[in-house]
Design a protein around this motif. Sequence first.
Motif, PDB file in Angstrom:
ATOM      1  N   UNK A 295      25.497  48.854 -27.125  1.00 58.46           N
ATOM      2  CA  UNK A 295      25.600  48.894 -25.677  1.00 58.46           C
ATOM      3  C   UNK A 295      24.342  48.452 -24.941  1.00 58.46           C
ATOM      4  N   UNK A 296      23.277  48.113 -25.660  1.00 54.81           N
ATOM      5  CA  UNK A 296      22.016  47.696 -25.024  1.00 54.81           C
ATOM      6  C   UNK A 296      22.019  46.189 -24.760  1.00 54.81           C
ATOM      7  N   UNK A 297      21.223  45.772 -23.795  1.00 53.10           N
ATOM      8  CA  UNK A 297      21.095  44.361 -23.459  1.00 53.10           C
ATOM      9  C   UNK A 297      20.166  43.672 -24.443  1.00 53.10           C
ATOM     10  N   UNK A 298      20.379  42.363 -24.611  1.00 59.85           N
ATOM     11  CA  UNK A 298      19.520  41.562 -25.473  1.00 59.85           C
ATOM     12  C   UNK A 298      19.511  40.126 -24.963  1.00 59.85           C
ATOM     13  N   UNK A 299      18.817  39.257 -25.653  1.00 63.34           N
ATOM     14  CA  UNK A 299      18.792  37.832 -25.350  1.00 63.34           C
ATOM     15  C   UNK A 299      19.201  37.071 -26.595  1.00 63.34           C
ATOM     16  N   UNK A 300      19.969  36.005 -26.400  1.00 61.21           N
ATOM     17  CA  UNK A 300      20.329  35.108 -27.488  1.00 61.21           C
ATOM     18  C   UNK A 300      19.658  33.765 -27.222  1.00 61.21           C
ATOM     19  N   UNK A 301      19.006  33.207 -28.229  1.00 57.06           N
ATOM     20  CA  UNK A 301      18.328  31.926 -28.111  1.00 57.06           C
ATOM     21  C   UNK A 301      19.204  30.855 -28.736  1.00 57.06           C
ATOM     22  N   UNK A 302      19.531  29.820 -27.954  1.00 57.02           N
ATOM     23  CA  UNK A 302      20.447  28.783 -28.419  1.00 57.02           C
ATOM     24  C   UNK A 302      19.851  27.400 -28.135  1.00 57.02           C
TER      25      UNK A 302
END
Length: 129
Positions: free
Chosen positions: A81-88
């Motif tokens: 349920x926590x926020x994160x970042x995805x690097x693409x």
Amino acid sequence: MKSRNKTERVPASLATAMVAVFDESPEFSECKSFTKAVWFPAKQILEIAKLLEAGTHDGLRIYFARYLQDQKTHCETGNQGKNTLLLVPTKPAETTAATVQTRSRRVDDIDEITNGGSRCPDVCGGTKL
């Protein structure tokens, strides 16, 4: 007119205010999913830089994301349920006579999506904003 791709420095005082506004969002206080920052190790960033340097990729898109409730591997670590970042990494879009307008578009390389950052909170040492 500013170029959209020009690197723009952000004064620390403005950055601090921007982070604080994000922190105050009612959505995050209610569901306790607020993530102040995500730290990525140099090794991961350098791996992405190698892709960019090889010339097959032309940039990096960063997605805001949230760990899903049913991601069991993240439940044990407290990420559920926590926020994160995805690097693409991105590639230039292919163009044809019918799609000339796509020349400035980039497409995601969905085979190279990475996460792997440390989320704050819980790992927050050294944050200044």
